[in-house]
Write a protein that holds these residues in place. Structure first.
Motif, PDB file in Angstrom:
ATOM      1  N   ASP A  43       0.857  -1.189   0.000  1.00  0.00           N
ATOM      2  CA  ASP A  43       0.000   0.000   0.000  1.00  0.00           C
ATOM      3  C   ASP A  43       0.893   1.239   0.000  1.00  0.00           C
ATOM      4  O   ASP A  43       1.896   1.300   0.725  1.00  0.00           O
ATOM      5  CB  ASP A  43      -0.882  -0.008   1.260  1.00  0.00           C
ATOM      6  CG  ASP A  43      -2.085   0.918   1.154  1.00  0.00           C
ATOM      7  OD1 ASP A  43      -2.966   0.663   0.311  1.00  0.00           O
ATOM      8  OD2 ASP A  43      -2.151   1.900   1.920  1.00  0.00           O
ATOM      9  N   VAL A  44       0.552   2.212  -0.836  1.00  0.00           N
ATOM     10  CA  VAL A  44       1.236   3.513  -0.790  1.00  0.00           C
ATOM     11  C   VAL A  44       0.174   4.599  -0.605  1.00  0.00           C
ATOM     12  O   VAL A  44      -0.762   4.713  -1.387  1.00  0.00           O
ATOM     13  CB  VAL A  44       2.116   3.803  -2.032  1.00  0.00           C
ATOM     14  CG1 VAL A  44       3.419   3.024  -1.963  1.00  0.00           C
ATOM     15  CG2 VAL A  44       1.403   3.506  -3.348  1.00  0.00           C
ATOM     16  N   ASN A  45       0.340   5.352   0.484  1.00  0.00           N
ATOM     17  CA  ASN A  45      -0.590   6.424   0.840  1.00  0.00           C
ATOM     18  C   ASN A  45       0.257   7.655   1.142  1.00  0.00           C
ATOM     19  O   ASN A  45       1.117   7.624   2.011  1.00  0.00           O
ATOM     20  CB  ASN A  45      -1.406   5.986   2.070  1.00  0.00           C
ATOM     21  CG  ASN A  45      -2.359   7.067   2.565  1.00  0.00           C
ATOM     22  OD1 ASN A  45      -1.989   8.229   2.682  1.00  0.00           O
ATOM     23  ND2 ASN A  45      -3.571   6.672   2.876  1.00  0.00           N
ATOM     24  N   ALA A  46       0.024   8.739   0.367  1.00  0.00           N
ATOM     25  CA  ALA A  46       0.885   9.920   0.472  1.00  0.00           C
ATOM     26  C   ALA A  46       0.355  10.944   1.473  1.00  0.00           C
ATOM     27  O   ALA A  46       0.885  12.051   1.556  1.00  0.00           O
ATOM     28  CB  ALA A  46       1.052  10.558  -0.901  1.00  0.00           C
ATOM     29  N   GLY A  47      -0.675  10.594   2.234  1.00  0.00           N
ATOM     30  CA  GLY A  47      -1.203  11.537   3.210  1.00  0.00           C
ATOM     31  C   GLY A  47      -2.391  12.287   2.656  1.00  0.00           C
ATOM     32  O   GLY A  47      -2.921  11.931   1.611  1.00  0.00           O
ATOM     33  N   THR A  48      -2.798  13.310   3.357  1.00  0.00           N
ATOM     34  CA  THR A  48      -4.135  13.856   3.112  1.00  0.00           C
ATOM     35  C   THR A  48      -4.153  15.302   2.609  1.00  0.00           C
ATOM     36  O   THR A  48      -5.202  15.922   2.566  1.00  0.00           O
ATOM     37  CB  THR A  48      -4.964  13.776   4.409  1.00  0.00           C
ATOM     38  OG1 THR A  48      -4.196  14.311   5.473  1.00  0.00           O
ATOM     39  CG2 THR A  48      -5.325  12.338   4.727  1.00  0.00           C
ATOM     40  N   GLN A  49      -3.000  15.846   2.231  1.00  0.00           N
ATOM     41  CA  GLN A  49      -3.008  17.224   1.707  1.00  0.00           C
ATOM     42  C   GLN A  49      -3.243  17.204   0.199  1.00  0.00           C
ATOM     43  O   GLN A  49      -2.332  16.856  -0.568  1.00  0.00           O
ATOM     44  CB  GLN A  49      -1.674  17.883   1.991  1.00  0.00           C
ATOM     45  CG  GLN A  49      -1.670  18.753   3.230  1.00  0.00           C
ATOM     46  CD  GLN A  49      -0.399  19.548   3.314  1.00  0.00           C
ATOM     47  OE1 GLN A  49       0.651  19.008   3.625  1.00  0.00           O
ATOM     48  NE2 GLN A  49      -0.493  20.833   2.993  1.00  0.00           N
ATOM     49  N   PRO A  50      -4.447  17.586  -0.254  1.00  0.00           N
ATOM     50  CA  PRO A  50      -4.808  17.421  -1.661  1.00  0.00           C
ATOM     51  C   PRO A  50      -3.829  18.082  -2.648  1.00  0.00           C
ATOM     52  O   PRO A  50      -3.549  17.510  -3.695  1.00  0.00           O
ATOM     53  CB  PRO A  50      -6.183  18.088  -1.764  1.00  0.00           C
ATOM     54  CG  PRO A  50      -6.695  18.177  -0.372  1.00  0.00           C
ATOM     55  CD  PRO A  50      -5.516  18.209   0.533  1.00  0.00           C
ATOM     56  N   SER A  51      -3.280  19.246  -2.283  1.00  0.00           N
ATOM     57  CA  SER A  51      -2.416  19.951  -3.242  1.00  0.00           C
ATOM     58  C   SER A  51      -1.089  19.226  -3.464  1.00  0.00           C
ATOM     59  O   SER A  51      -0.522  19.252  -4.550  1.00  0.00           O
ATOM     60  CB  SER A  51      -2.153  21.376  -2.761  1.00  0.00           C
ATOM     61  OG  SER A  51      -1.486  21.335  -1.517  1.00  0.00           O
TER      62      SER A  51
END
Ligand code: THG
Length: 268
Positions: A43-51
């Motif tokens: 799984d790769v999840n880059a976090g929650t900051q849309p920009s």
């Protein structure tokens, strides 16, 4: 059992910092160890900051793919980030996730169909996560109607009935298991996955709860999980549960793991 290695997740503090710092070594170490532990996907999840998310996710993908050939699970609700990510992968990725939310059905489902990806389908919609099993089942019926209409075979869908923490609803694990039993009876070809550790959020000694829940969910039909593949005790519990459920022909996997020294000596 298919395992999605959970550790490269930007909502974890240390990983979020590594993404900001472009710390290649930290991420590659997590990738290598989870791949060697037998993950089907990372799984790769880059976090929650849309920009930042599209750039951060592509950086994560490039960084991970430089050290492993294990396919990736693209963990994002952001259609722009997923579109960029699909262009960056070397192998067909698992898309984590779609749901009954209209935005995900209109913007993410077409990407899944176009690229022939396996996909996780969450039991939630624009109203949120249903409290009860009957409404979750209803939401999944709707999502599976949409995946079928898009030409995606049931065998490529991984239903996530959503494990919510037991600390705020003591019936949470039972609701999860009821939901997958009902869906399994109606759609024998779909797969079932879970974000395992959600179940114990806010409680002490979480590993006992995670292991008990994993065992019950396997009995209900779970055949995939997002978990920490480096947790040896969890892996042992998983092997034992699959053995007891008759899913380990000739006890081969269990005995092999024992011979490879995977188990605690005190367990003999
Ligand atoms: N379903 C689907 N995808 C998901 C989830 C789900 N992706 C995200 C999450 N839930 C599963 N992934 C993780 C990744 C890491 C951790 C937990 C779940 C984790 N948590 C630490 C802990 O539990 O102690 C705390 C965070 C930290 O280390 O800083 O490591 O349900 N489809």
């Amino acid at each position: 059992m298919q395992i999605i290695g959970e550790k490269i997740n930007g909502t974890r503090k240390r990983v979020g910092q590594a993404i900001l710092d472009r710390d290649v070594n930290y991420i590659q170490n997590l990738a290598r160890r989870q791949a060697e532990a037998g993950s089907t996907w990372l799984d790769v999840n880059a976090g929650t900051q849309p920009s930042r998310e599209p750039d951060d996710l592509v950086w994560l993908i490039d960084t991970v793919q430089a050290v492993t050939e294990t396919p990736l699970s693209l963990d994002s609700a952001n259609p722009a980030a997923l579109a960029a990510a699909i262009k960056a992968v070397n192998k067909t990725p698992l898309i984590n996730s779609i749901s009954g939310e209209s935005k995900r059905l209109t913007e993410v489902l077409p990407l899944v169909a176009e690229h022939g990806c396996p996909v996780i389908a969450l039991a939630m919609d624009d109203r949120g996560i249903p409290e009860d099993s009957a409404t979750r089942v209803e939401v999944i019926h709707k999502v599976l109607a949409a995946t079928r209409a898009a030409g995606i075979p049931d065998t490529r869908v991984y239903v996530d009935a959503l494990a919510m923490t037991i600390s705020t609803n003591t019936q949470s694990a039972l609701i999860f298991c009821d939901t997958i039993r009902t869906i399994h009876a109606a759609y024998p070809e779909v797969h079932f996955t879970v974000g395992l550790s959600n179940i114990s959020f806010g409680l002490p000694a979480r590993s006992y709860i995670n292991r008990a829940f994993l065992t019950l969910a396997l009995a209900a039909g779970l055949d995939c999980a997002i978990l920490d593949p480096l947790d040896q005790e969890l892996r042992a519990a998983l092997l034992a549960a699959e053995l007891v459920l008759g899913r380990d022909n000739y006890c081969l996997k269990y005995v092999r793991a024992y011979r490879a020294g995977m188990f605690d000596k005190a367990a003999n």
